[in-house]
Write a protein that holds these residues in place. Structure first.
Motif, PDB file in Angstrom:
ATOM      1  N   LEU A 330       7.241   0.712  -4.006  1.00  0.00           N
ATOM      2  CA  LEU A 330       7.444  -0.306  -5.031  1.00  0.00           C
ATOM      3  C   LEU A 330       7.505  -1.715  -4.435  1.00  0.00           C
ATOM      4  O   LEU A 330       7.007  -2.674  -5.028  1.00  0.00           O
ATOM      5  N   VAL A 331       8.114  -1.834  -3.274  1.00  0.00           N
ATOM      6  CA  VAL A 331       8.271  -3.147  -2.651  1.00  0.00           C
ATOM      7  C   VAL A 331       6.965  -3.634  -2.034  1.00  0.00           C
ATOM      8  O   VAL A 331       6.613  -4.818  -2.122  1.00  0.00           O
ATOM      9  N   GLU A 332       6.202  -2.729  -1.438  1.00  0.00           N
ATOM     10  CA  GLU A 332       5.030  -3.135  -0.661  1.00  0.00           C
ATOM     11  C   GLU A 332       3.722  -3.131  -1.437  1.00  0.00           C
ATOM     12  O   GLU A 332       2.772  -3.809  -1.037  1.00  0.00           O
ATOM     13  N   ASP A 333       3.651  -2.384  -2.516  1.00  0.00           N
ATOM     14  CA  ASP A 333       2.391  -2.264  -3.255  1.00  0.00           C
ATOM     15  C   ASP A 333       2.570  -2.817  -4.660  1.00  0.00           C
ATOM     16  O   ASP A 333       3.321  -2.265  -5.473  1.00  0.00           O
ATOM     17  N   LEU A 334       1.875  -3.908  -4.970  1.00  0.00           N
ATOM     18  CA  LEU A 334       2.016  -4.556  -6.269  1.00  0.00           C
ATOM     19  C   LEU A 334       1.567  -3.647  -7.410  1.00  0.00           C
ATOM     20  O   LEU A 334       2.110  -3.706  -8.510  1.00  0.00           O
ATOM     21  N   ARG A 335       0.610  -2.776  -7.158  1.00  0.00           N
ATOM     22  CA  ARG A 335       0.142  -1.873  -8.204  1.00  0.00           C
ATOM     23  C   ARG A 335       1.255  -0.924  -8.645  1.00  0.00           C
ATOM     24  O   ARG A 335       1.437  -0.685  -9.853  1.00  0.00           O
TER      25      ARG A 335
END
Length: 356
Positions: A330-335
């Motif tokens: 959730l923190v690293e991937d905007l998708r």
């Protein structure tokens, strides 16, 4: 002697503010119960028309927590409606659960607003603690809601027994006479709105008082104890239960978490404990409103949640690895983040709009 007197004088405004917020809280809860009783007929018609199913009750309370930005107020309203026979046992259980499921997302919203104002971090980093709180809350309360709801038919007889045998005596008769006079003077509708406003004011006042507490002392004294999982869990329950404020109990550790003094592994059991302590004020509300079955239903949710939390703590390593993996995505991937936000809104909306 002079030093001790100076300390008493310095702390006097805090104590006065705390007592005033408690008095306002009790008055608001009693006023809410009185206004709900006076408006029982139109409220019953509204709920029969718009919230006829259990899933709808869950969705409506979940969304109402977003709108009011406070799960305690939604829980208080739910208990008041139940006490006046407007919602059923199952609907009360689900509405209190919905107030917990929606409350966790508020921290994410605050982080997102902070990101829009400052943009010092990525969106994921700005909402990191909020996302963690959301994941931990839903990892416990989603299964607790399902398990508790399915178990309600077997709990029906014990709950009815509690309702008939437990005598929740009224300790607030002076308040009851005052709130009755207020509702008679302004009407049920305005009394209902006034009760919500006073409830907001009491919680905001208490938060203002807590902001003046020496949190540096709390951090210096307690944060090193977070290395012990069970101690961190107990501290989360204790501090949130005493203050009835997740904002305060989480706010105490935010500077330590953001500056890397506390590892995520140490924060997780503390947040799990805070998620249990936050139900204590709902139990108090049910007691003030003299609803023994309401007390039993809230305690049933608290019991199931406690058992699940204890299970997560006993098998902490695999539980933490799962939470950590989800949090990193959730923190690293905007998708993943966008998908998460969409689900956060779409699920309660879908529940609230389910056909009869």
């Amino acid at each position: 002697m002079d030093h001790a007197f100076a300390r008493v004088r310095a702390s006097a405004p805090l104590w006065i503010g705390a007592l005033a917020s408690v008095a306002l809280f009790l008055f608001a809860v009693q006023l809410l119960g009185t206004a709900t009783e006076a408006a029982a007929v139109p409220l019953r018609q509204f709920f029969a028309h718009h919230v006829s199913g259990d899933a709808q009750a869950l969705g409506v309370s979940w969304l109402a927590t977003y709108v009011l930005t406070n799960g305690s107020i939604v829980a208080a309203l739910s208990v008041s409606l139940f006490g006046n026979g407007i919602v059923t046992d199952a609907q009360l259980f689900l509405m209190v659960a919905g107030s917990r499921l929606g409350a966790a997302a508020i921290v994410v919203l605050i982080g997102a607003l902070d990101y829009l104002q400052k943009r010092r971090y990525s969106l994921g980093e700005a909402t990191s603690l909020g996302l963690l709180a959301f994941l931990l809350t839903h990892s416990v309360y989603l299964p607790a809601t399902v398990v508790g709801y399915l178990a309600l038919p077997w709990l029906q007889h014990p709950l009815e027994s509690v309702g008939t045998r437990t005598n929740v005596s009224s300790q607030f008769s002076p308040l009851e006479s005052v709130t009755t006079a207020v509702v008679d003077a302004v009407g049920a509708e305005l009394g209902f709105v006034l009760a919500i406003a006073v409830l907001f004011a009491s919680l905001n006042l208490f938060d203002r008082v807590l902001k003046r507490v020496d949190t540096a002392w709390l951090r210096a004294r307690f944060f090193r104890r977070f290395q012990r999982t069970w101690v961190a869990l107990a501290l989360g329950v204790l501090l949130t239960g005493i203050t009835t404020s997740v904002a305060f109990s989480l706010g105490v550790i935010v500077p330590l978490y953001n500056r890397g003094y506390l590892k995520r592994r140490e924060v997780v059991p503390y947040v799990l404990g805070a998620n249990l302590g936050t139900l204590f004020d709902t139990v108090l509300i049910a007691v003030v409103l003299q609803s023994p079955v309401g007390v039993a239903l809230v305690l049933a949710l608290l019991l199931v949640s406690t058992l699940l939390t204890l299970g997560a703590t006993v098998w902490f390593d695999p539980y933490f690895r799962t939470v950590e993996a989800a949090h990193r995505r959730l923190v690293e991937d905007l998708r993943y983040f966008v998908g998460f936000v969409v689900l956060l809104i779409a699920v309660p909306v879908a529940l609230a709009l389910l056909p009869r």
